[in-house]
Scaffold this motif. Structure first.
Motif, PDB file in Angstrom:
ATOM      1  N   UNK A 311       0.827  -1.207   0.000  1.00  0.00           N
ATOM      2  CA  UNK A 311       0.000   0.000   0.000  1.00  0.00           C
ATOM      3  C   UNK A 311       0.861   1.257   0.000  1.00  0.00           C
ATOM      4  N   UNK A 312       2.104   1.149   0.488  1.00  0.00           N
ATOM      5  CA  UNK A 312       2.998   2.308   0.550  1.00  0.00           C
ATOM      6  C   UNK A 312       3.725   2.566  -0.767  1.00  0.00           C
ATOM      7  N   UNK A 313       3.557   1.661  -1.763  1.00  0.00           N
ATOM      8  CA  UNK A 313       4.161   1.917  -3.071  1.00  0.00           C
ATOM      9  C   UNK A 313       5.390   1.102  -3.394  1.00  0.00           C
ATOM     10  N   UNK A 314       5.850   0.250  -2.493  1.00  0.00           N
ATOM     11  CA  UNK A 314       6.956  -0.654  -2.827  1.00  0.00           C
ATOM     12  C   UNK A 314       6.445  -1.671  -3.841  1.00  0.00           C
ATOM     13  N   UNK A 315       7.218  -1.900  -4.915  1.00  0.00           N
ATOM     14  CA  UNK A 315       6.664  -2.703  -6.007  1.00  0.00           C
ATOM     15  C   UNK A 315       7.751  -3.430  -6.783  1.00  0.00           C
ATOM     16  N   UNK A 316       7.470  -4.667  -7.157  1.00  0.00           N
ATOM     17  CA  UNK A 316       8.322  -5.462  -8.051  1.00  0.00           C
ATOM     18  C   UNK A 316       7.408  -6.081  -9.104  1.00  0.00           C
ATOM     19  N   UNK A 317       7.767  -5.932 -10.378  1.00  0.00           N
ATOM     20  CA  UNK A 317       6.901  -6.425 -11.456  1.00  0.00           C
ATOM     21  C   UNK A 317       6.721  -7.937 -11.407  1.00  0.00           C
ATOM     22  N   UNK A 318       7.813  -8.663 -11.148  1.00  0.00           N
ATOM     23  CA  UNK A 318       7.750 -10.125 -11.180  1.00  0.00           C
ATOM     24  C   UNK A 318       8.667 -10.694 -10.117  1.00  0.00           C
ATOM     25  N   UNK A 319       8.119 -11.537  -9.266  1.00  0.00           N
ATOM     26  CA  UNK A 319       8.895 -12.248  -8.250  1.00  0.00           C
ATOM     27  C   UNK A 319       8.837 -13.730  -8.597  1.00  0.00           C
ATOM     28  N   UNK A 320       9.979 -14.314  -8.913  1.00  0.00           N
ATOM     29  CA  UNK A 320      10.046 -15.730  -9.274  1.00  0.00           C
ATOM     30  C   UNK A 320      10.767 -16.482  -8.171  1.00  0.00           C
ATOM     31  N   UNK A 321      10.078 -17.437  -7.568  1.00  0.00           N
ATOM     32  CA  UNK A 321      10.670 -18.237  -6.499  1.00  0.00           C
ATOM     33  C   UNK A 321      10.968 -19.617  -7.043  1.00  0.00           C
ATOM     34  N   UNK A 322      12.240 -19.852  -7.366  1.00  0.00           N
ATOM     35  CA  UNK A 322      12.647 -21.145  -7.897  1.00  0.00           C
ATOM     36  C   UNK A 322      12.652 -22.179  -6.776  1.00  0.00           C
ATOM     37  N   UNK A 339      15.692   3.281 -15.419  1.00  0.00           N
ATOM     38  CA  UNK A 339      15.932   3.830 -14.089  1.00  0.00           C
ATOM     39  C   UNK A 339      15.112   3.027 -13.081  1.00  0.00           C
ATOM     40  N   UNK A 340      15.741   2.722 -11.963  1.00  0.00           N
ATOM     41  CA  UNK A 340      15.078   1.919 -10.935  1.00  0.00           C
ATOM     42  C   UNK A 340      14.483   2.850  -9.887  1.00  0.00           C
ATOM     43  N   UNK A 341      13.176   2.737  -9.671  1.00  0.00           N
ATOM     44  CA  UNK A 341      12.497   3.617  -8.715  1.00  0.00           C
ATOM     45  C   UNK A 341      12.772   3.188  -7.273  1.00  0.00           C
ATOM     46  N   UNK A 342      12.507   4.106  -6.375  1.00  0.00           N
ATOM     47  CA  UNK A 342      12.720   3.846  -4.954  1.00  0.00           C
ATOM     48  C   UNK A 342      11.872   2.676  -4.469  1.00  0.00           C
ATOM     49  N   UNK A 343      10.663   2.535  -5.035  1.00  0.00           N
ATOM     50  CA  UNK A 343       9.772   1.462  -4.610  1.00  0.00           C
ATOM     51  C   UNK A 343      10.367   0.079  -4.835  1.00  0.00           C
ATOM     52  N   UNK A 344      11.182  -0.092  -5.886  1.00  0.00           N
ATOM     53  CA  UNK A 344      11.820  -1.380  -6.145  1.00  0.00           C
ATOM     54  C   UNK A 344      12.834  -1.688  -5.042  1.00  0.00           C
ATOM     55  N   UNK A 345      13.625  -0.677  -4.648  1.00  0.00           N
ATOM     56  CA  UNK A 345      14.611  -0.878  -3.573  1.00  0.00           C
ATOM     57  C   UNK A 345      13.911  -1.241  -2.260  1.00  0.00           C
ATOM     58  N   UNK A 346      12.812  -0.535  -1.948  1.00  0.00           N
ATOM     59  CA  UNK A 346      12.096  -0.828  -0.705  1.00  0.00           C
ATOM     60  C   UNK A 346      11.516  -2.235  -0.728  1.00  0.00           C
ATOM     61  N   UNK A 347      10.978  -2.633  -1.891  1.00  0.00           N
ATOM     62  CA  UNK A 347      10.406  -3.973  -2.009  1.00  0.00           C
ATOM     63  C   UNK A 347      11.487  -5.040  -1.835  1.00  0.00           C
ATOM     64  N   UNK A 348      12.667  -4.793  -2.382  1.00  0.00           N
ATOM     65  CA  UNK A 348      13.763  -5.758  -2.235  1.00  0.00           C
ATOM     66  C   UNK A 348      14.213  -5.866  -0.787  1.00  0.00           C
ATOM     67  N   UNK A 349      14.151  -4.765  -0.045  1.00  0.00           N
ATOM     68  CA  UNK A 349      14.456  -4.842   1.390  1.00  0.00           C
ATOM     69  C   UNK A 349      13.444  -5.740   2.105  1.00  0.00           C
ATOM     70  N   UNK A 350      12.208  -5.732   1.629  1.00  0.00           N
ATOM     71  CA  UNK A 350      11.163  -6.534   2.268  1.00  0.00           C
ATOM     72  C   UNK A 350      11.360  -8.031   2.020  1.00  0.00           C
TER      73      UNK A 350
END
Length: 387
Positions: A311-322, A339-350
């Motif tokens: 809800x805060x805007x952290x986002x990743x287009x595709x998460x693949x769990x092998x 360019x990589x947005x801040x939301x991608x970095x925050x999502x990766x921290x999660x």
């Protein structure tokens, strides 16, 4: 001929199971691939849309018992739903006679009833494999834009011109709506389903808003859900579910929806040339869907595909769990200077992914800070496939 990557996997399954079901939309190449397999071993081919071949199966156990030393290829097998019970008896008798694998290859356009009927009758005796349209790992890199524009149905991709390809896809959509879907059972007005399919193309990669779609179509939410289920079951639409493993965040719960074949997306929107697509607001979402289909086709069996959004805007287009590994976080950009947005970095921290990848339409991979790799689509797909 374009070699299909799943051919070796299909051969392995045939050599491991008594029956294998090859699922996929019409005209995707199932019959061609089955004939290729059939040429490598004793086999017979029956098209259950042919009256002559259906007549041979008036007494199925009698006819098929005479071919227990061959691979029997049954095309459009959903046309004879009562056949599965007969196959079960033939498989069990064949096992006792030493014919344990490679008995039947079942081809089906619709997964709905085929999965239900075969699962009930052939449990423990059948394996399933999906054949999708041609993907980005099955053509040379210089053909990727043509594949994106025309989609992966072989007759569309290999057509003599963009206009011929567009006409083929228009006929494909009309045939599905007016002939194939009514044959499979659901009685849905063709024009209503066309409008719904076109709305999904306009909302490519968007979050599913069933209430909005219902209002636009003048139907209720349950009806929209049934239309969507139908197109998903027919392998024409992908419903990408949200990642849900992180309970500490407020995560988006609605799935994202994609028309699976980019060429069909463009046809539903009336886009014929690459210039038409690039000049349309859908270009980025269409490229995203195209990339997602190629990446999912490349991953090992058992891989989970999701997207991540809070809800805060952290986002990743595709998460693949092998299987047995931490997830891969994949962002998809149409720009040559992504360019990589801040939301991608925050999502990766999660989610603490094993790899962070940005897909772009260029030709050379290069690193960015924070452990991010920028890659062409084919590079990323090969990395996921282990190749």
């Amino acid at each position: 001929m374009i070699p299909r990557r799943i051919a070796s996997e299909l051969t392995h399954l045939i050599d491991s199971y008594p029956a294998v079901a090859l699922l996929g939309p019409r005209q995707v190449g199932k019959t061609t691939l089955a004939h290729e397999i059939g040429e490598t071993r004793p086999s017979i081919y029956l098209d259950l849309e042919s009256d002559a071949d259906r007549a041979k199966l008036t007494e199925p156990e009698l006819y098929l018992a005479g071919h227990e030393d061959k691979l029997v290829i049954l095309d459009e097998v959903h046309r004879l739903p009562g056949l599965f019970q007969n196959l079960r008896g033939l498989i069990d008798r064949g096992r006792r006679a030493g014919h344990r694998t490679g008995r039947f290859l079942l081809l089906g356009s619709a997964s709905i009833e085929l999965l239900k009927q075969s699962g009930e009758s052939l449990a423990g005796r059948i394996s399933y494999l999906e054949l999708g349209p041609i993907n980005g790992l099955e053509v040379p890199r210089e053909d990727l834009n043509r594949l994106w524009l025309r989609g992966g149905f072989p007759d569309s991709f290999l057509a003599a011109s963009a206009r011929v390809s567009q006409r083929w896809r228009q006929d494909f959509v009309r045939t599905y709506l007016e002939r194939d879907i009514p044959q499979l059972g659901p009685r849905i007005p063709a024009e209503t389903l066309r409008r719904f399919w076109t709305m999904l193309a306009h909302h490519q990669s968007g979050l599913l808003n069933g209430a909005e779609l219902a209002r636009s179509l003048g139907v209720d939410g349950k009806t929209v859900a049934s239309y969507l289920d139908l197109l998903v079951d027919l392998l024409l639409v992908r419903r990408l579910e949200p990642w849900h493993a992180n309970a500490g965040k407020r995560l988006v719960k609605s799935p994202r929806v994609y028309v699976r074949d980019s060429g069909i997306t463009h046809t539903l929107l009336g886009l014929e040339t690459l210039e038409d697509v690039l000049g349309h607001p859908i270009a980025g979402a269409s490229w995203e869907g195209f990339a997602i289909e190629t990446l999912i086709a490349a991953v090992p069996p058992g891989t989970q595909a999701n997207f991540y959004r809070t809800a805060a805007g952290a986002e990743i287009d595709l998460v693949l769990t092998l299987p047995g590994r931490r997830p891969w976080a994949i962002e998809i950009k149409r720009s040559l200077t992504p360019k990589v947005e801040r939301g991608f970095h925050h999502a990766c921290e999660d989610i603490a992914p094993e790899r962070r990848i940005v897909i772009y339409p260029g030709v050379e991979p290069y690193p960015l800070r924070d452990g991010i790799d920028v890659m062409p689509l084919d590079h990323a797909a090969r990395a996921l496939s282990g190749g």
